[in-house]
Motif scaffolding. Structure first.
Motif, mmCIF file in Angstrom:
data_model
loop_
_atom_site.group_PDB
_atom_site.id
_atom_site.type_symbol
_atom_site.label_atom_id
_atom_site.label_comp_id
_atom_site.label_asym_id
_atom_site.label_seq_id
_atom_site.Cartn_x
_atom_site.Cartn_y
_atom_site.Cartn_z
ATOM 1 N N UNK A 115 33.064 -24.749 27.835
ATOM 2 C CA UNK A 115 33.448 -23.692 28.019
ATOM 3 C C UNK A 115 35.157 -23.605 29.208
ATOM 4 N N UNK A 116 34.155 -24.169 30.662
ATOM 5 C CA UNK A 116 35.024 -24.100 32.265
ATOM 6 C C UNK A 116 36.746 -24.489 31.740
ATOM 7 N N UNK A 117 36.395 -25.567 31.656
ATOM 8 C CA UNK A 117 37.806 -26.032 30.882
ATOM 9 C C UNK A 117 38.465 -24.671 30.077
ATOM 10 N N UNK A 118 38.065 -24.569 28.832
ATOM 11 C CA UNK A 118 38.744 -23.527 28.533
ATOM 12 C C UNK A 118 39.256 -22.121 29.171
ATOM 13 N N UNK A 119 37.812 -21.709 30.093
ATOM 14 C CA UNK A 119 38.164 -20.459 30.979
ATOM 15 C C UNK A 119 39.435 -20.644 32.195
ATOM 16 N N UNK A 120 39.731 -22.151 32.724
ATOM 17 C CA UNK A 120 40.505 -22.361 33.936
ATOM 18 C C UNK A 120 41.651 -21.781 32.730
ATOM 19 N N UNK A 121 42.451 -22.964 32.011
ATOM 20 C CA UNK A 121 42.963 -22.471 31.350
ATOM 21 C C UNK A 121 43.368 -21.549 30.715
ATOM 22 N N UNK A 122 42.633 -21.069 29.969
ATOM 23 C CA UNK A 122 43.066 -19.438 30.011
ATOM 24 C C UNK A 122 43.756 -18.668 31.086
ATOM 25 N N UNK A 123 43.223 -18.605 32.177
ATOM 26 C CA UNK A 123 43.574 -18.199 33.634
ATOM 27 C C UNK A 123 44.372 -17.720 33.845
ATOM 28 N N UNK A 124 44.729 -19.412 33.554
ATOM 29 C CA UNK A 124 46.236 -20.148 34.160
ATOM 30 C C UNK A 124 47.369 -19.466 33.357
ATOM 31 N N UNK A 125 47.146 -18.726 32.382
ATOM 32 C CA UNK A 125 47.399 -18.557 30.958
ATOM 33 C C UNK A 125 47.978 -17.232 31.340
#
Length: 161
Positions: A115-125
């Motif tokens: 989830x942390x990896x997903x959140x970070x990628x989503x928020x970079x986008x």
């Protein structure tokens, strides 16, 4: 209120440092617990991510005298994120202890890391999509919102606040 230059704030945000942790930002973390408690009543639905932000903005806009128009919002997003991060940590630790056995605990750990990896990628986008000049605010808002949603999700899976 502690004031950082816009450049120092941006640098701290990029490295993930809590820029205003422990300051008198005007953000009240108790608003999070109140919103989550109200959202847990039967039939209630609420997105508590933005809880408390307006009071913080009102306070920050009154106190801040600098020339960066985004500073109060950045300050409040950071304070809100720090409060949600503390809430998520608490909820996660409770959920981890409630797991039946080491395999279930490890599965929860793997899920949170993913989830942390997903959140970070989503928020970079989200930051990139916001464009120059608004990227950091968009990224900060995304991180705060996703952290709040994850805390609420873990709470709902455990059945309590």
């Amino acid at each position: 209120m502690k004031r950082l230059s816009p450049a120092a704030f941006a640098l701290a945000a990029l490295v993930g440092a809590p820029c205003f942790a422990g300051d008198a930002s005007g953000f009240d973390p108790a608003a999070i617990d109140q919103c989550l408690a109200e959202a847990s009543t039967p039939g209630a639905r609420a997105d508590c991510a933005g809880t408390g932000i307006q009071a913080c903005l009102d306070y920050a806009q009154e106190k801040y005298t600098g020339d960066d128009p985004d500073f109060p919002q950045a300050n409040c997003l950071d304070a809100s994120h720090q409060a949600w991060e503390a809430k998520l940590t608490s909820v996660y630790e409770t959920a981890l202890k409630a797991q039946a056995g080491p395999e279930a605990q490890e599965a929860l750990r793997r899920t949170e890391r993913s989830w942390i990896d997903f959140r970070d990628a989503l928020c970079r986008h989200a930051g990139a999509a916001a464009g120059e000049g608004k990227a950091e605010l968009a990224r900060a808002r995304c991180i705060r919102d996703e952290t709040a949603r994850q805390a609420a999700l873990l709470l709902s899976l455990e059945g309590g606040t």
